[in-house]
Design an enzyme around this catalytic site. Structure first.
Site, PDB file in Angstrom:
ATOM      1  CB  ALA A  17      31.988  23.046 -25.890  1.00 30.52           C
ATOM      2  N   GLY A  23      33.595  22.870 -20.178  1.00 32.58           N
ATOM      3  CA  GLY A  23      34.487  21.649 -20.354  1.00 32.58           C
ATOM      4  C   GLY A  23      35.911  21.688 -20.943  1.00 32.58           C
ATOM      5  CG  ASP A  24      39.009  24.222 -23.544  1.00 36.96           C
ATOM      6  OD1 ASP A  24      39.608  23.392 -24.142  1.00 36.96           O
ATOM      7  OD2 ASP A  24      39.212  25.579 -23.707  1.00 36.96           O
ATOM      8  CB  SER A  25      38.001  25.471 -18.306  1.00 32.91           C
ATOM      9  OG  SER A  25      38.050  26.535 -19.076  1.00 32.91           O
TER      10      SER A  25
END
Length: 139
Positions: free
Chosen positions: A27, A30-32
């Site tokens: 995550a 994945g956020d970036s």
């Protein structure tokens, strides 16, 4: 134009197989990746005023928006992808931000976990398919 991921943006790969990475770590990356893909999409659109770009980006990157998007993606997910989402949703990720509902935050973490998984699995075409749904660009 060559896809960013096909150009080798995996400068530093994880030190273990992607399936063994902690969902919170997936995550985290994945956020970036998600924010980068949203920003690339917005810059591809005609209005480049900074205020407009920021306002549009927040419509994609908030916990609530990510929850809604994950609901949209849910019927499209493979069994493996759905399992990654479950792992991300159930992971202990600390306390949500003050402006985010706990349920929305857990779903957003699940979406980011899936994005991180697809990114580190080098499934750029699958990521492109799901992002096309996010941007309503299905053909």
């Amino acid at each position: 134009m060559m896809d960013v991921m096909e150009q080798g943006w995996w400068i530093h790969s994880p030190n273990k197989p992607v399936q063994l990475l902690n969902p919170i770590v997936l995550a985290y990356i994945g956020d970036s990746v998600f924010e980068l893909l949203v920003r690339q999409y917005l810059v591809s659109q005609p209005n480049h005023k900074l205020h407009h770009l920021h306002k549009q980006a927040t419509q994609f990157v908030s916990a609530k928006a990510q929850r809604v998007l994950l609901e949209k993606w849910q019927p499209l997910l493979s069994e493996e992808e759905a399992d990654v989402v479950r792992r991300g949703r159930n992971a202990k990720s600390g306390t949500p931000p003050k402006n985010a509902d706990t349920a929305d935050y857990r779903q957003a973490t699940a979406l980011e976990c899936l994005i991180g998984f697809l990114y580190y699995s080098k499934q750029s075409e699958r990521l492109r398919e799901l992002m096309a749904v996010a941007f309503d660009e299905q053909s």
